[in-house]
Design an enzyme around this catalytic site. Structure first.
Site, PDB file in Angstrom:
ATOM      1  N   THR A  28      73.172  45.335  44.560  1.00 52.16           N
ATOM      2  CA  THR A  28      72.445  46.383  43.812  1.00 52.16           C
ATOM      3  C   THR A  28      71.108  46.683  44.489  1.00 52.16           C
ATOM      4  O   THR A  28      70.641  47.814  44.480  1.00 52.16           O
ATOM      5  CB  THR A  28      72.204  45.980  42.339  1.00 52.16           C
ATOM      6  OG1 THR A  28      71.602  44.692  42.316  1.00 52.16           O
ATOM      7  CG2 THR A  28      73.482  45.965  41.530  1.00 52.16           C
ATOM      8  N   ILE A 105      83.198  44.491  48.040  1.00 46.68           N
ATOM      9  CA  ILE A 105      84.116  45.157  48.965  1.00 46.68           C
ATOM     10  C   ILE A 105      83.337  45.985  49.989  1.00 46.68           C
ATOM     11  O   ILE A 105      83.901  46.782  50.703  1.00 46.68           O
ATOM     12  CB  ILE A 105      85.087  46.065  48.172  1.00 46.68           C
ATOM     13  CG1 ILE A 105      84.309  47.040  47.263  1.00 46.68           C
ATOM     14  CG2 ILE A 105      86.042  45.214  47.325  1.00 46.68           C
ATOM     15  CD1 ILE A 105      85.176  48.059  46.541  1.00 46.68           C
ATOM     16  N   ASP A 106      81.993  45.760  50.028  1.00 45.14           N
ATOM     17  CA  ASP A 106      81.142  46.657  50.817  1.00 45.14           C
ATOM     18  C   ASP A 106      80.878  46.215  52.261  1.00 45.14           C
ATOM     19  O   ASP A 106      80.294  46.957  53.045  1.00 45.14           O
ATOM     20  CB  ASP A 106      79.801  46.885  50.087  1.00 45.14           C
ATOM     21  CG  ASP A 106      79.078  45.568  49.745  1.00 45.14           C
ATOM     22  OD1 ASP A 106      79.188  44.600  50.531  1.00 45.14           O
ATOM     23  OD2 ASP A 106      78.417  45.508  48.703  1.00 45.14           O
ATOM     24  N   HIS A 121      88.281  40.288  47.049  1.00 41.72           N
ATOM     25  CA  HIS A 121      88.818  41.564  46.557  1.00 41.72           C
ATOM     26  C   HIS A 121      88.975  42.591  47.676  1.00 41.72           C
ATOM     27  O   HIS A 121      88.983  43.793  47.419  1.00 41.72           O
ATOM     28  CB  HIS A 121      87.932  42.106  45.428  1.00 41.72           C
ATOM     29  CG  HIS A 121      87.973  41.244  44.199  1.00 41.72           C
ATOM     30  ND1 HIS A 121      86.989  41.242  43.233  1.00 41.72           N
ATOM     31  CD2 HIS A 121      88.893  40.335  43.782  1.00 41.72           C
ATOM     32  CE1 HIS A 121      87.301  40.364  42.273  1.00 41.72           C
ATOM     33  NE2 HIS A 121      88.436  39.799  42.592  1.00 41.72           N
ATOM     34  N   CYS A 132     103.645  53.933  56.876  1.00 36.76           N
ATOM     35  CA  CYS A 132     103.933  53.401  58.217  1.00 36.76           C
ATOM     36  C   CYS A 132     103.041  52.223  58.594  1.00 36.76           C
ATOM     37  O   CYS A 132     103.240  51.598  59.621  1.00 36.76           O
ATOM     38  CB  CYS A 132     103.810  54.502  59.276  1.00 36.76           C
ATOM     39  SG  CYS A 132     102.101  54.980  59.605  1.00 36.76           S
ATOM     40  N   CYS A 150      97.919  60.036  56.176  1.00 39.02           N
ATOM     41  CA  CYS A 150      98.237  59.553  57.529  1.00 39.02           C
ATOM     42  C   CYS A 150      98.932  60.675  58.294  1.00 39.02           C
ATOM     43  O   CYS A 150      99.506  61.590  57.696  1.00 39.02           O
ATOM     44  CB  CYS A 150      99.160  58.343  57.394  1.00 39.02           C
ATOM     45  SG  CYS A 150      99.707  57.666  58.958  1.00 39.02           S
ATOM     46  N   CYS A 152     101.661  60.454  59.613  1.00 35.90           N
ATOM     47  CA  CYS A 152     103.096  60.391  59.306  1.00 35.90           C
ATOM     48  C   CYS A 152     103.417  61.026  57.957  1.00 35.90           C
ATOM     49  O   CYS A 152     104.571  61.094  57.552  1.00 35.90           O
ATOM     50  CB  CYS A 152     103.581  58.939  59.328  1.00 35.90           C
ATOM     51  SG  CYS A 152     103.191  58.040  57.810  1.00 35.90           S
ATOM     52  N   ASN A 213      71.188  34.998  38.173  1.00 35.87           N
ATOM     53  CA  ASN A 213      71.664  36.280  37.655  1.00 35.87           C
ATOM     54  C   ASN A 213      70.573  36.919  36.802  1.00 35.87           C
ATOM     55  O   ASN A 213      69.797  36.212  36.169  1.00 35.87           O
ATOM     56  CB  ASN A 213      72.929  36.068  36.812  1.00 35.87           C
ATOM     57  CG  ASN A 213      73.898  37.226  36.943  1.00 35.87           C
ATOM     58  OD1 ASN A 213      74.360  37.529  38.041  1.00 35.87           O
ATOM     59  ND2 ASN A 213      74.209  37.886  35.848  1.00 35.87           N
TER      60      ASN A 213
HETATM   61  P1  CNA Z   1      79.626  42.968  37.473  1.00 35.12           P
HETATM   62  O1  CNA Z   1      80.576  42.607  36.402  1.00 35.12           O
HETATM   63  O2  CNA Z   1      79.138  44.368  37.534  1.00 35.12           O
HETATM   64  O3  CNA Z   1      78.387  41.967  37.315  1.00 35.12           O
HETATM   65  C1  CNA Z   1      77.238  42.054  38.096  1.00 35.12           C
HETATM   66  C2  CNA Z   1      76.228  41.041  37.570  1.00 35.12           C
HETATM   67  O4  CNA Z   1      75.159  40.964  38.478  1.00 35.12           O
HETATM   68  C3  CNA Z   1      75.652  41.390  36.196  1.00 35.12           C
HETATM   69  O5  CNA Z   1      75.688  40.239  35.378  1.00 35.12           O
HETATM   70  C4  CNA Z   1      74.192  41.799  36.513  1.00 35.12           C
HETATM   71  O6  CNA Z   1      73.305  41.438  35.488  1.00 35.12           O
HETATM   72  C5  CNA Z   1      73.928  41.008  37.766  1.00 35.12           C
HETATM   73  N1  CNA Z   1      72.965  41.647  38.673  1.00 35.12           N
HETATM   74  C6  CNA Z   1      72.882  42.946  39.047  1.00 35.12           C
HETATM   75  N2  CNA Z   1      71.928  43.121  39.972  1.00 35.12           N
HETATM   76  C7  CNA Z   1      71.375  41.895  40.180  1.00 35.12           C
HETATM   77  C8  CNA Z   1      70.337  41.416  41.018  1.00 35.12           C
HETATM   78  N3  CNA Z   1      69.668  42.227  41.847  1.00 35.12           N
HETATM   79  N4  CNA Z   1      70.016  40.095  40.967  1.00 35.12           N
HETATM   80  C9  CNA Z   1      70.688  39.255  40.128  1.00 35.12           C
HETATM   81  N5  CNA Z   1      71.682  39.650  39.314  1.00 35.12           N
HETATM   82  C10 CNA Z   1      72.028  40.949  39.348  1.00 35.12           C
HETATM   83  O7  CNA Z   1      80.196  42.626  38.923  1.00 35.12           O
HETATM   84  P2  CNA Z   1      81.095  41.375  39.381  1.00 35.12           P
HETATM   85  O8  CNA Z   1      80.901  41.263  40.823  1.00 35.12           O
HETATM   86  O9  CNA Z   1      80.905  40.207  38.522  1.00 35.12           O
HETATM   87  O10 CNA Z   1      82.568  41.945  39.075  1.00 35.12           O
HETATM   88  C11 CNA Z   1      83.530  41.881  40.017  1.00 35.12           C
HETATM   89  C12 CNA Z   1      83.992  43.260  40.529  1.00 35.12           C
HETATM   90  C13 CNA Z   1      82.879  44.200  40.828  1.00 35.12           C
HETATM   91  C14 CNA Z   1      84.664  43.053  41.839  1.00 35.12           C
HETATM   92  O11 CNA Z   1      86.009  43.355  41.728  1.00 35.12           O
HETATM   93  C15 CNA Z   1      83.986  44.001  42.849  1.00 35.12           C
HETATM   94  O12 CNA Z   1      84.888  44.553  43.745  1.00 35.12           O
HETATM   95  C16 CNA Z   1      83.364  45.025  42.004  1.00 35.12           C
HETATM   96  N6  CNA Z   1      82.243  45.801  42.602  1.00 35.12           N
HETATM   97  C17 CNA Z   1      81.817  45.585  43.869  1.00 35.12           C
HETATM   98  C18 CNA Z   1      80.776  46.311  44.394  1.00 35.12           C
HETATM   99  C19 CNA Z   1      80.338  46.060  45.830  1.00 35.12           C
HETATM  100  O13 CNA Z   1      81.179  45.755  46.670  1.00 35.12           O
HETATM  101  N7  CNA Z   1      79.047  46.162  46.113  1.00 35.12           N
HETATM  102  C20 CNA Z   1      80.128  47.273  43.607  1.00 35.12           C
HETATM  103  C21 CNA Z   1      80.598  47.479  42.296  1.00 35.12           C
HETATM  104  C22 CNA Z   1      81.647  46.732  41.806  1.00 35.12           C
END
Ligand code: CNA
Length: 240
Positions: A28, A105-106, A121, A132, A150, A152, A213
């Site tokens: 984030t 996934i970034d 993930h 293909c 694609c 194809c 968190n």
């Molecule tokens: P979630 O459920 O959105 O939880 C995120 C958690 O992080 C929350 O509890 C927030 O309070 C906490 N949070 C947010 N910003 C901060 C920060 N700066 N410092 C500390 N805590 C923070 O996301 P999860 O990852 O738990 O859920 C899993 C999903 C989200 C996966 O399948 C991912 O693929 C999916 N996802 C990924 C991305 C990415 O790749 N950047 C973005 C959005 C969703």
């Protein structure tokens, strides 16, 4: 918080095998919204509920709508790693970190220089034709006018794990071994609401788990230490 960071630094110093288990909250601070925060994707108004859009069934039945959302909301290609990604890469280079297990996934951990990243993930960086098997760059997929196709004639699908799909082959098993081997597991930026990924933490020895968190989660009530803060604030004070 300062006292907790002092303890965390001490534990990092004494640990030999650290595992970092992270989620969307890690990115984030790179400008990528998470799912469940107040300004996360689940709380934004869209044609369909976002949690439904990122499912296998939705992708198969409403591919055009899936891609509209995906290209609009999940394009993270211009994002840059933040202090947390960089500090974790430093920890690995210093020989302290066994692996990063990420639900993200970034691809930002790799962009920051981390090598051993288990992507539970999948990743937006890999894309495959469903007909293909030809591989495509993420730039091609995000840049497509409509559904990315694609040559194809098949539909290209990102190698991200949608709800209802299995995790990438072997990823969970490798993660489980590392969590077992670790003497310190730092969990950060995840609501620990998505299974089976969250099971890696709920099923492990809580004595070695530290959760960082912004918000309280179910699992953050039971680790050896819970630091309620933003990851950037904590990781900027980690000494290696
Ligand atoms: P979630 O459920 O959105 O939880 C995120 C958690 O992080 C929350 O509890 C927030 O309070 C906490 N949070 C947010 N910003 C901060 C920060 N700066 N410092 C500390 N805590 C923070 O996301 P999860 O990852 O738990 O859920 C899993 C999903 C989200 C996966 O399948 C991912 O693929 C999916 N996802 C990924 C991305 C990415 O790749 N950047 C973005 C959005 C969703």
């Amino acid at each position: 918080m300062e006292e907790q960071i002092k303890i965390l630094n001490e534990r990092i110093k004494n640990a030999k095998n650290i595992v970092f288990f992270g989620g969307a909250g890690v990115s984030t601070e790179s400008g990528i919204p998470d799912f469940r925060s107040q300004d996360g994707l689940y709380n934004q108004k869209y044609k369909y509920p976002p949690e439904e859009i990122v499912s296998h069934d939705f992708f198969m039945k409403k591919t055009k709508d899936f891609y509209e959302f995906y290209k609009d909301k999940m394009n993270c290609l211009s994002a840059e790693p933040n202090i947390t990604h960089f500090k974790l890469a430093e920890l690995e280079a210093a020989g302290k970190l066994l692996s990063i297990i990420t639900q993200n996934i970034d691809g930002l951990h790799q962009k920051a220089g981390s090598k051993n990243v288990i992507e539970l993930h999948g990743t937006v960086r890999k894309n495959t034709c469903m007909k293909c098997g030809k591989k495509y760059e993420a730039e091609y997929v995000f840049g497509a006018e409509d559904i990315p196709m694609c040559e194809c004639g098949g539909i290209i699908k990102p190698e991200v794990t949608l709800f209802g799909e299995s995790l990438p082959y072997g990823a969970y098993e490798r993660a489980m071994i590392d969590v077992y081997r670790a003497d310190l597991v730092i969990v950060g930026g995840t609501s620990l609401a998505v299974y089976p990924a969250a099971g890696l933490i709920s099923g492990c020895d809580k004595g070695k788990v530290v959760v960082i968190n912004k918000t309280m989660t179910e699992t953050s009530k039971r680790p050896s230490m819970f630091i309620q803060a933003s990851l950037g604030d904590v990781f900027s004070k980690i000494t290696i």
